[in-house]
Design a protein around this motif. Structure first.
Motif, mmCIF file in Angstrom:
data_model
loop_
_atom_site.group_PDB
_atom_site.id
_atom_site.type_symbol
_atom_site.label_atom_id
_atom_site.label_comp_id
_atom_site.label_asym_id
_atom_site.label_seq_id
_atom_site.Cartn_x
_atom_site.Cartn_y
_atom_site.Cartn_z
ATOM 1 N N GLN A 128 0.708 -1.208 0.026
ATOM 2 C CA GLN A 128 -0.138 -0.157 0.130
ATOM 3 C C GLN A 128 0.736 1.340 0.070
ATOM 4 O O GLN A 128 0.441 2.154 -0.738
ATOM 5 C CB GLN A 128 -0.669 0.025 1.301
ATOM 6 C CG GLN A 128 -1.915 -0.902 1.086
ATOM 7 C CD GLN A 128 -2.671 -1.283 2.578
ATOM 8 O OE1 GLN A 128 -2.294 -1.062 3.626
ATOM 9 N NE2 GLN A 128 -3.956 -1.090 2.341
ATOM 10 N N ILE A 129 2.080 1.341 0.797
ATOM 11 C CA ILE A 129 3.005 2.236 0.815
ATOM 12 C C ILE A 129 3.542 2.604 -0.438
ATOM 13 O O ILE A 129 3.506 3.680 -0.934
ATOM 14 C CB ILE A 129 3.894 2.137 2.023
ATOM 15 C CG1 ILE A 129 3.363 2.276 3.244
ATOM 16 C CG2 ILE A 129 5.006 3.372 1.745
ATOM 17 C CD1 ILE A 129 4.136 1.653 4.579
ATOM 18 N N ARG A 130 3.923 1.557 -1.259
ATOM 19 C CA ARG A 130 4.647 1.503 -2.465
ATOM 20 C C ARG A 130 3.680 2.091 -3.408
ATOM 21 O O ARG A 130 3.771 2.836 -4.363
ATOM 22 C CB ARG A 130 5.263 0.334 -2.946
ATOM 23 C CG ARG A 130 6.394 -0.010 -2.138
ATOM 24 C CD ARG A 130 7.177 -1.260 -2.552
ATOM 25 N NE ARG A 130 8.030 -1.636 -1.615
ATOM 26 C CZ ARG A 130 9.398 -0.918 -1.577
ATOM 27 N NH1 ARG A 130 9.604 0.106 -2.641
ATOM 28 N NH2 ARG A 130 10.532 -1.306 -0.842
ATOM 29 N N ALA A 131 2.373 1.841 -3.375
ATOM 30 C CA ALA A 131 1.475 2.413 -4.321
ATOM 31 C C ALA A 131 1.044 3.727 -4.105
ATOM 32 O O ALA A 131 0.933 4.609 -5.080
ATOM 33 C CB ALA A 131 -0.016 1.586 -4.228
ATOM 34 N N LEU A 132 0.827 4.175 -2.999
ATOM 35 C CA LEU A 132 0.819 5.406 -2.380
ATOM 36 C C LEU A 132 2.107 6.477 -2.928
ATOM 37 O O LEU A 132 1.693 7.548 -3.403
ATOM 38 C CB LEU A 132 0.673 5.428 -0.891
ATOM 39 C CG LEU A 132 0.538 7.137 -0.473
ATOM 40 C CD1 LEU A 132 -0.752 7.611 -0.903
ATOM 41 C CD2 LEU A 132 0.722 6.851 1.019
ATOM 42 N N ILE A 133 3.103 5.855 -3.054
ATOM 43 C CA ILE A 133 4.296 6.955 -3.177
ATOM 44 C C ILE A 133 4.614 6.640 -4.944
ATOM 45 O O ILE A 133 5.650 7.682 -5.168
ATOM 46 C CB ILE A 133 5.561 6.750 -2.414
ATOM 47 C CG1 ILE A 133 6.124 5.098 -2.439
ATOM 48 C CG2 ILE A 133 5.129 7.191 -0.979
ATOM 49 C CD1 ILE A 133 7.347 5.016 -1.988
ATOM 50 N N SER A 134 3.964 5.837 -5.397
ATOM 51 C CA SER A 134 4.373 5.669 -6.800
ATOM 52 C C SER A 134 4.355 6.801 -7.793
ATOM 53 O O SER A 134 4.888 6.634 -8.813
ATOM 54 C CB SER A 134 3.375 4.452 -7.494
ATOM 55 O OG SER A 134 1.978 4.940 -7.735
ATOM 56 N N GLY A 135 3.612 7.727 -7.577
ATOM 57 C CA GLY A 135 3.678 9.191 -8.071
ATOM 58 C C GLY A 135 4.795 9.880 -8.011
ATOM 59 O O GLY A 135 4.855 11.055 -8.694
#
Length: 169
Positions: A128-135
């Motif tokens: 979830q964290i990696r998805a959140l910071i993917s941008g």
């Protein structure tokens, strides 16, 4: 070219200016409001360094015109500034403690992308964290420190001893 008068609330302060209709929000924040924490990287909305919050949601300030935020609330990384007692925001503390930054250029964008989400969730797993910071792009850290910092900040911000925004605990 005709200038347009706008009123924007930035970090709680009202900023009124007559601006060129093509002025980017990132330029308005940096040059008109004199807040230089918002960094401009790619100027194409790809890197995330210019991320700010408009009405509570993260946005790329290099993709918005200043006139588009007339009458709205903008929060920049300066809004996370240290408390009067010198204490940092839990997200800033975690980025420091977990080596979530190196050169620091991308850090304001990461902080402004993550902070509103952490105010709403109590726990996040690494995916979830990696998805959140993917941008958001970072060329220095390899992201592991950033993931650890977000995980730690989520834990701290969910702590019952920490007062939540809006008076809730």
């Amino acid at each position: 070219m005709t200038r347009i008068r706008i009123t924007v609330t930035i970090n709680g302060a009202v900023v009124e200016r007559a601006v060129d209709p093509r002025m980017l929000l990132s330029d308005f924040i940096r040059h008109e409001a004199r807040l230089t924490g918002t960094h401009v990287g790619c100027e194409h909305g790809v890197c995330g360094s210019c991320t700010v919050q408009v009405d509570g949601s993260p946005v790329r300030s290099c993709l918005l015109f200043a006139v588009q935020v007339d009458g709205r609330e903008v929060r920049t990384v300066e809004a996370l500034a240290a408390e009067r007692d010198g204490a940092l925001h839990p997200l800033q503390e975690a980025f420091h403690a977990e080596q979530g930054l190196q050169c620091g250029f991308c850090t304001p964008g990461f902080l402004m992308s993550v902070e509103p989400v952490l105010d709403r969730v109590e726990e996040m797993d690494d995916a979830q964290i990696r998805a959140l910071i993917s941008g958001n792009l970072c060329r220095c850290t390899g992201y592991e420190g950033i993931v650890c910092a977000v995980r730690e900040a989520a834990r701290k911000m969910a702590s019952p001893s920490r007062s939540r925004p809006g008076g809730a605990s």
